[in-house]
Design a protein around this motif. Structure first.
Motif, PDB file in Angstrom:
ATOM      1  N   SER A 277       0.864  -1.040   0.013  1.00  0.00           N
ATOM      2  CA  SER A 277       0.148  -0.128  -0.036  1.00  0.00           C
ATOM      3  C   SER A 277       0.849   1.255   0.127  1.00  0.00           C
ATOM      4  N   GLY A 278       0.289   2.241  -0.117  1.00  0.00           N
ATOM      5  CA  GLY A 278       1.067   3.527  -0.072  1.00  0.00           C
ATOM      6  C   GLY A 278       1.398   4.157  -1.266  1.00  0.00           C
ATOM      7  N   PRO A 279       2.287   5.184  -1.567  1.00  0.00           N
ATOM      8  CA  PRO A 279       2.807   5.794  -2.565  1.00  0.00           C
ATOM      9  C   PRO A 279       3.941   4.923  -3.421  1.00  0.00           C
ATOM     10  N   ALA A 280       4.352   4.163  -2.804  1.00  0.00           N
ATOM     11  CA  ALA A 280       5.488   3.151  -3.407  1.00  0.00           C
ATOM     12  C   ALA A 280       4.499   2.090  -4.338  1.00  0.00           C
ATOM     13  N   GLU A 281       3.645   1.669  -3.602  1.00  0.00           N
ATOM     14  CA  GLU A 281       2.781   0.646  -4.514  1.00  0.00           C
ATOM     15  C   GLU A 281       2.028   1.022  -5.606  1.00  0.00           C
ATOM     16  N   ILE A 282       1.340   2.358  -5.615  1.00  0.00           N
ATOM     17  CA  ILE A 282       0.717   3.313  -6.460  1.00  0.00           C
ATOM     18  C   ILE A 282       1.506   3.437  -7.705  1.00  0.00           C
ATOM     19  N   ALA A 283       2.811   3.889  -7.347  1.00  0.00           N
ATOM     20  CA  ALA A 283       3.865   3.825  -8.483  1.00  0.00           C
ATOM     21  C   ALA A 283       4.323   2.779  -8.951  1.00  0.00           C
ATOM     22  N   ARG A 284       4.529   1.709  -8.335  1.00  0.00           N
ATOM     23  CA  ARG A 284       4.782   0.229  -8.837  1.00  0.00           C
ATOM     24  C   ARG A 284       3.617  -0.278  -9.719  1.00  0.00           C
ATOM     25  N   LEU A 285       2.192   0.083  -9.265  1.00  0.00           N
ATOM     26  CA  LEU A 285       1.373  -0.765 -10.252  1.00  0.00           C
ATOM     27  C   LEU A 285       1.252   0.230 -11.515  1.00  0.00           C
ATOM     28  N   TYR A 286       1.443   1.794 -11.464  1.00  0.00           N
ATOM     29  CA  TYR A 286       1.586   2.721 -12.546  1.00  0.00           C
ATOM     30  C   TYR A 286       2.484   2.040 -13.469  1.00  0.00           C
ATOM     31  N   ILE A 287       3.636   1.672 -12.995  1.00  0.00           N
ATOM     32  CA  ILE A 287       4.748   1.321 -13.960  1.00  0.00           C
ATOM     33  C   ILE A 287       4.415  -0.072 -14.593  1.00  0.00           C
ATOM     34  N   VAL A 288       3.706  -0.611 -13.859  1.00  0.00           N
ATOM     35  CA  VAL A 288       3.454  -2.059 -14.476  1.00  0.00           C
ATOM     36  C   VAL A 288       2.179  -1.724 -15.805  1.00  0.00           C
ATOM     37  N   VAL A 289       1.320  -1.136 -15.330  1.00  0.00           N
ATOM     38  CA  VAL A 289       0.251  -0.822 -16.190  1.00  0.00           C
ATOM     39  C   VAL A 289       0.662  -0.176 -17.450  1.00  0.00           C
ATOM     40  N   ARG A 290       1.665   0.970 -17.272  1.00  0.00           N
ATOM     41  CA  ARG A 290       2.019   1.598 -18.543  1.00  0.00           C
ATOM     42  C   ARG A 290       3.037   0.705 -19.020  1.00  0.00           C
ATOM     43  N   GLY A 291       3.834  -0.021 -18.392  1.00  0.00           N
ATOM     44  CA  GLY A 291       4.432  -0.914 -19.559  1.00  0.00           C
ATOM     45  C   GLY A 291       3.706  -1.865 -20.320  1.00  0.00           C
ATOM     46  N   SER A 292       2.894  -2.163 -19.655  1.00  0.00           N
ATOM     47  CA  SER A 292       1.741  -3.221 -20.339  1.00  0.00           C
ATOM     48  C   SER A 292       1.204  -2.449 -21.604  1.00  0.00           C
TER      49      SER A 292
ATOM     50  N   VAL B 116       2.126   0.201 -23.245  1.00  0.00           N
ATOM     51  CA  VAL B 116       3.149   0.582 -24.452  1.00  0.00           C
ATOM     52  C   VAL B 116       3.301  -0.703 -25.212  1.00  0.00           C
ATOM     53  N   LYS B 117       3.529  -1.752 -24.156  1.00  0.00           N
ATOM     54  CA  LYS B 117       3.694  -3.142 -25.137  1.00  0.00           C
ATOM     55  C   LYS B 117       2.717  -3.513 -26.205  1.00  0.00           C
ATOM     56  N   ALA B 118       1.313  -3.399 -25.599  1.00  0.00           N
ATOM     57  CA  ALA B 118       0.224  -3.642 -26.445  1.00  0.00           C
ATOM     58  C   ALA B 118      -0.067  -2.638 -27.588  1.00  0.00           C
ATOM     59  N   GLN B 119       0.262  -1.648 -27.291  1.00  0.00           N
ATOM     60  CA  GLN B 119       0.258  -0.516 -28.505  1.00  0.00           C
ATOM     61  C   GLN B 119       1.160  -0.916 -29.587  1.00  0.00           C
ATOM     62  N   ARG B 120       2.490  -1.322 -29.128  1.00  0.00           N
ATOM     63  CA  ARG B 120       3.593  -1.577 -30.113  1.00  0.00           C
ATOM     64  C   ARG B 120       3.055  -2.745 -30.833  1.00  0.00           C
ATOM     65  N   GLN B 121       2.490  -4.006 -30.202  1.00  0.00           N
ATOM     66  CA  GLN B 121       2.277  -5.067 -30.779  1.00  0.00           C
ATOM     67  C   GLN B 121       1.120  -4.810 -31.869  1.00  0.00           C
ATOM     68  N   ALA B 122       0.027  -4.099 -31.341  1.00  0.00           N
ATOM     69  CA  ALA B 122      -1.037  -3.734 -32.416  1.00  0.00           C
ATOM     70  C   ALA B 122      -0.551  -2.943 -33.565  1.00  0.00           C
ATOM     71  N   ALA B 123       0.492  -1.912 -33.558  1.00  0.00           N
ATOM     72  CA  ALA B 123       0.945  -1.319 -34.656  1.00  0.00           C
ATOM     73  C   ALA B 123       1.553  -2.173 -35.403  1.00  0.00           C
ATOM     74  N   ASN B 124       2.618  -3.152 -34.794  1.00  0.00           N
ATOM     75  CA  ASN B 124       3.415  -4.014 -35.660  1.00  0.00           C
ATOM     76  C   ASN B 124       2.493  -5.134 -36.275  1.00  0.00           C
ATOM     77  N   GLN B 125       1.308  -5.531 -35.789  1.00  0.00           N
ATOM     78  CA  GLN B 125       0.199  -6.326 -36.788  1.00  0.00           C
ATOM     79  C   GLN B 125      -0.122  -5.590 -37.822  1.00  0.00           C
ATOM     80  N   LEU B 126      -0.594  -4.238 -37.461  1.00  0.00           N
ATOM     81  CA  LEU B 126      -1.111  -3.672 -38.795  1.00  0.00           C
ATOM     82  C   LEU B 126      -0.262  -3.140 -39.721  1.00  0.00           C
ATOM     83  N   LYS B 127       0.960  -3.016 -39.264  1.00  0.00           N
ATOM     84  CA  LYS B 127       2.224  -2.874 -40.152  1.00  0.00           C
ATOM     85  C   LYS B 127       2.014  -4.043 -41.089  1.00  0.00           C
ATOM     86  N   ALA B 128       2.180  -5.243 -40.515  1.00  0.00           N
ATOM     87  CA  ALA B 128       2.506  -6.587 -41.015  1.00  0.00           C
ATOM     88  C   ALA B 128       1.434  -6.631 -42.164  1.00  0.00           C
ATOM     89  N   ILE B 129       0.002  -6.470 -41.743  1.00  0.00           N
ATOM     90  CA  ILE B 129      -1.068  -6.457 -42.456  1.00  0.00           C
ATOM     91  C   ILE B 129      -0.845  -5.739 -43.600  1.00  0.00           C
TER      92      ILE B 129
END
Length: 167
Positions: A113-128, A130-143
């Motif tokens: 709990s607390g600010p450190a946990e909120i920051a950790r969750l933000y970093i995890v979600v943001r990374g996910s 960014v990765k999903a956006q990159r995968q979608a863009a790469n799939q569209l590019k391949a199509i």
């Protein structure tokens, strides 16, 4: 405690290091309650050592903290010790308790709990994201590689996915 996905094994020691009991409990809310009630029947519980307190033992660690029990990350037995003896959940639970009793387990667990946990969750979600956006863009590019040339030319100016224009 030796923690697993579906169950945890707990060992309780006396202050002089005598094993008072070792039991297995489900890794559920009711299992955590059973574990604490069982341990308290054996004596006062002030501290606990939890293996994998940031993973399988995270919820258990938070529960123990909420019950006023000081919780430490218990170091695993290590490779050399595992080679010398067969792995045993009961042995690992007892080793975790002994690490707390001896002071080897001295790193407090995270409260989740607390600010450190909120920051950790933000970093995890943001990374996910960014990765999903990159995968979608790469799939569209391949199509688009196999798309009709007229469609490919028309979509090459779309700015929604800047990655399309990069090589």
């Amino acid at each position: 405690m030796d923690t697993h996905r579906d169950f945890h094994v707990a060992a309780v020691l006396s202050l002089n290091g005598r094993t008072l009991g070792i039991e297995r409990f489900p890794a559920t809310s009711s299992g955590y309650g059973q574990l604490v009630r069982w341990a308290l029947q054996l004596g006062a519980v002030r501290r606990a050592g939890v293996e994998s307190s940031g993973n399988y033992g995270a919820a258990l660690s938070r529960y123990l903290l909420s019950q006023g029990i000081e919780v430490f990350e218990a170091p695993g037995p290590g490779r050399a010790a595992r080679r010398r003896r067969a792995k045993s959940d009961r042995g690992d639970a007892e080793a975790a308790a002994r690490a707390v009793l001896s002071g080897r387990a001295h790193a407090p667990t995270k409260t989740g709990s607390g600010p450190a946990e909120i920051a950790r969750l933000y970093i995890v979600v943001r990374g996910s994201a960014v990765k999903a956006q990159r995968q979608a863009a790469n799939q569209l590019k391949a199509i688009l590689v196999t798309a009709d040339p007229a469609l490919r030319e028309e979509l090459s100016t779309v700015s929604y996915f800047p990655m399309w224009n990069s090589s």
